[in-house]
Design an enzyme around this catalytic site. Structure first.
Site, PDB file in Angstrom:
ATOM      1  N   HIS A   2       2.805  14.005   1.127  1.00 40.31           N
ATOM      2  CA  HIS A   2       2.089  15.224   0.751  1.00 40.31           C
ATOM      3  C   HIS A   2       3.397  16.609   0.988  1.00 40.31           C
ATOM      4  O   HIS A   2       4.188  16.178   1.984  1.00 40.31           O
ATOM      5  CB  HIS A   2       1.169  15.716   1.574  1.00 40.31           C
ATOM      6  CG  HIS A   2      -0.117  14.629   1.021  1.00 40.31           C
ATOM      7  ND1 HIS A   2      -1.034  14.912   0.201  1.00 40.31           N
ATOM      8  CD2 HIS A   2      -0.639  13.773   2.063  1.00 40.31           C
ATOM      9  CE1 HIS A   2      -1.960  13.965   0.112  1.00 40.31           C
ATOM     10  NE2 HIS A   2      -1.609  13.157   1.228  1.00 40.31           N
TER      11      HIS A   2
ATOM     12  N   ASP B  65       1.280   2.563   4.116  1.00 41.87           N
ATOM     13  CA  ASP B  65       0.306   3.445   3.577  1.00 41.87           C
ATOM     14  C   ASP B  65       1.204   4.883   3.171  1.00 41.87           C
ATOM     15  O   ASP B  65       0.734   6.090   3.721  1.00 41.87           O
ATOM     16  CB  ASP B  65      -1.005   3.876   4.377  1.00 41.87           C
ATOM     17  CG  ASP B  65      -1.798   4.791   3.837  1.00 41.87           C
ATOM     18  OD1 ASP B  65      -1.794   5.054   2.698  1.00 41.87           O
ATOM     19  OD2 ASP B  65      -2.966   4.877   4.823  1.00 41.87           O
TER      20      ASP B  65
ATOM     21  N   HIS C 202       0.823  -1.228  -0.058  1.00 36.81           N
ATOM     22  CA  HIS C 202      -0.044  -0.097   0.028  1.00 36.81           C
ATOM     23  C   HIS C 202       0.882   1.379   0.157  1.00 36.81           C
ATOM     24  O   HIS C 202       1.354   1.736   1.074  1.00 36.81           O
ATOM     25  CB  HIS C 202      -0.802  -0.025   1.185  1.00 36.81           C
ATOM     26  CG  HIS C 202      -1.859   1.099   1.400  1.00 36.81           C
ATOM     27  ND1 HIS C 202      -3.208   0.720   1.913  1.00 36.81           N
ATOM     28  CD2 HIS C 202      -1.994   2.371   0.595  1.00 36.81           C
ATOM     29  CE1 HIS C 202      -3.839   1.971   2.040  1.00 36.81           C
ATOM     30  NE2 HIS C 202      -3.129   2.855   1.345  1.00 36.81           N
TER      31      HIS C 202
ATOM     32  N   HIS D 283       1.437   5.336  -2.203  1.00 38.71           N
ATOM     33  CA  HIS D 283       0.844   6.293  -3.031  1.00 38.71           C
ATOM     34  C   HIS D 283       2.115   7.145  -3.673  1.00 38.71           C
ATOM     35  O   HIS D 283       2.617   7.909  -2.888  1.00 38.71           O
ATOM     36  CB  HIS D 283       0.007   7.219  -2.249  1.00 38.71           C
ATOM     37  CG  HIS D 283      -1.101   6.603  -1.655  1.00 38.71           C
ATOM     38  ND1 HIS D 283      -2.371   6.404  -2.085  1.00 38.71           N
ATOM     39  CD2 HIS D 283      -1.311   6.000  -0.216  1.00 38.71           C
ATOM     40  CE1 HIS D 283      -3.297   5.973  -1.142  1.00 38.71           C
ATOM     41  NE2 HIS D 283      -2.726   5.709  -0.134  1.00 38.71           N
TER      42      HIS D 283
ATOM     43  N   ALA E 158      -4.191  14.813   3.899  1.00 40.54           N
ATOM     44  CA  ALA E 158      -4.335  13.750   5.124  1.00 40.54           C
ATOM     45  C   ALA E 158      -3.437  12.553   4.282  1.00 40.54           C
ATOM     46  O   ALA E 158      -3.353  12.158   3.304  1.00 40.54           O
ATOM     47  CB  ALA E 158      -5.725  12.963   5.021  1.00 40.54           C
ATOM     48  N   GLY E 159      -2.292  12.245   5.324  1.00 37.59           N
ATOM     49  CA  GLY E 159      -1.453  11.056   4.888  1.00 37.59           C
ATOM     50  C   GLY E 159      -0.161  11.620   5.451  1.00 37.59           C
ATOM     51  O   GLY E 159       0.208  12.399   5.565  1.00 37.59           O
TER      52      GLY E 159
ATOM     53  N   HIS F 112      -5.375  -0.614   5.747  1.00 36.68           N
ATOM     54  CA  HIS F 112      -5.132   0.090   6.872  1.00 36.68           C
ATOM     55  C   HIS F 112      -6.262   0.100   7.999  1.00 36.68           C
ATOM     56  O   HIS F 112      -7.009   0.977   8.608  1.00 36.68           O
ATOM     57  CB  HIS F 112      -4.757   1.849   6.544  1.00 36.68           C
ATOM     58  CG  HIS F 112      -5.870   2.397   5.652  1.00 36.68           C
ATOM     59  ND1 HIS F 112      -7.380   2.147   5.711  1.00 36.68           N
ATOM     60  CD2 HIS F 112      -5.637   3.302   4.659  1.00 36.68           C
ATOM     61  CE1 HIS F 112      -7.862   3.079   4.570  1.00 36.68           C
ATOM     62  NE2 HIS F 112      -6.578   3.495   4.080  1.00 36.68           N
TER      63      HIS F 112
END
Ligand code: NCD
Ligand code: ZN
Ligand code: ZN
Length: 396
Positions: free
Chosen positions: A281, A277, A57, A59, A291-292, A210
């Site tokens: 950003h 995850d 997972h 991004h 968020a993250g 998650h």
């Protein structure tokens, strides 16, 4: 040229044993044993030799949001964190919801130092597209996420369950809209329960992304074809850290209470895998409410340090970050140190003490919620397809 990894404590068949590993010219494991010979030798005395870790997972933001991360910087962050394979999520600004976009992403990802596989986003109208694709999974968002990929019509959920090829799992981002913790948890449990009942009806493999509370794990255990992942930030951070993190605090699912955090640790060995995850950003985007957290470069060490302190079993941890991920997402020929498998190897210095320092990170966003944390155990060397690509903090 073949490469011999010699004298390390090697993770084979679920436990650590003193063995040598020979990686052949083709980049695959040629032999595991004693007194093997190779053209070149890597001395692993005093080190732990693990299968290249797999992160289910991440991004990596390309295409669409490359000012946050791209396949070069994200790939370097993965390798520095011990991951030789990552599975990228579809919720880019340009979402991975058609085969043309999946092909484009595959092409762009060729420049990554690690292998990149892909989750495909399910929408309210891409049924024909997902049927043709052969991704690691189909990801369904029932809650908020970066980029706004979300399933709106209840009928779409059932139709995807009916039509998506059964040999691949469907992955759920549960509904988590409310700002109120109790409400948020209620929504989360409700959407997981709905997801489970559809999975039972259509007898298919599902995976919960998650999981952030012990209760989610309890619910998912009612169905043997459901697997789960937990992200380290839900194990190491809680609402108690709100002040310290300031505008960096926001993440989906939100950080939970200290009590929930501790209960999550107590359920951890029932969980199938650890997922970073990794959701980078920029600081500016965080100030505006993105968020993250980035996680590729801290996750293994955080977990290993905890295993050193007896919080979790070391053998469970290695499986949760390699073979279990490979099994769930059909990552063939990876995730285990075994003859014929990929020569992807992560070598750990179990005694190395270090401090997480944001300026030393490879991720483009260059911040971490774990700034200043002291950890013991660090990725020392990474071998990808039989070649040393990273050693002592440097790319080779
Ligand atoms: C993720 C992102 O930024 O892409 N953010 C997060 O807070 N976890 C989205 C997601 O995982 O849903
Ligand atoms: Zn999510
Ligand atoms: Zn995510």
């Amino acid at each position: 040229m073949s490469l011999l990894v010699k004298g390390g404590l090697v993770f084979v068949n679920g436990s650590f044993v003193k063995k040598d590993i020979l990686i052949g010219d083709e980049g695959e494991i040629a032999d595991i044993g004693a007194s093997l010979k190779g053209d070149e030798t890597f001395k692993a005395t005093g080190l732990l030799v693990l299968p290249g870790l797999i992160d289910p997972h991440v991004h990596l933001r390309e295409p669409g949001d490359t000012y946050k991360e791209d396949f070069v910087t994200g790939g370097k962050a993965a390798i520095a964190g011990g991951f030789t394979t990552v599975i990228d999520m579809p919720n880019n600004k340009i979402p991975t919801t058609t085969n043309a976009r999946l092909d484009e992403k595959k092409d762009l990802a060729k420049k990554a130092l690690c292998d990149v596989l892909f989750h495909f986003g399910g929408t309210d109208d891409n049924f024909a597209e997902v049927k043709k694709a052969n991704p690691a999974s189909m990801k369904l968002y029932l809650g908020h996420t970066t980029g706004g990929l979300i399933l709106r019509k209840p009928d779409s959920l059932e139709r995807h369950f009916k039509e998506f090829p059964k040999n691949r799992p469907i992955v759920l981002h549960a509904c988590d809209h409310s700002e109120n913790e109790a409400e948020n948890l209620k929504e989360t449990y409700k959407s997981i329960t709905c997801f489970l009942s559809l999975a039972k009806e259509y007898r298919r493999k599902i995976h919960l992304a998650h999981a952030s509370t012990a209760h989610e794990i309890t619910i998912t255990k009612s169905y043997p074809l459901c697997t789960t992942e937990v992200a380290p930030h839900h194990l190491f951070l809680s609402t108690k850290d709100r002040e310290k993190l300031g505008f960096l605090y926001k993440v989906y699912p939100p950080l939970r209470s200290e009590q929930e955090r501790i209960m999550l640790w107590n359920s951890l060995e029932k969980v199938d895998c650890i997922a970073t995850d990794h959701a980078p950003h920029t600081i500016e985007d965080k100030e505006e409410g993105a968020a993250g957290f980035p996680g590729l470069e801290t996750s293994f060490s955080l977990m290993f340090d905890a295993a050193n302190k007896g919080l979790v079993d070391k053998e469970w941890l290695v499986k949760a970050m390699s073979e279990n991920v490979a099994d769930i997402f059909n990552v063939e020929g990876k995730g285990r140190l075994r003859k014929g498998f990929a020569g992807d190897v992560t070598i750990i210095d179990p005694k190395k003490e270090w401090v997480v320092e944001r300026t030393e990170l490879q991720t483009k966003c260059r911040w971490t919620p774990f700034q200043g944390k002291k950890l013991k155990g660090k990725v020392r060397t990474v071998i990808k397809s039989g070649k040393v690509v990273y050693e002592d903090g440097e790319f080779v």
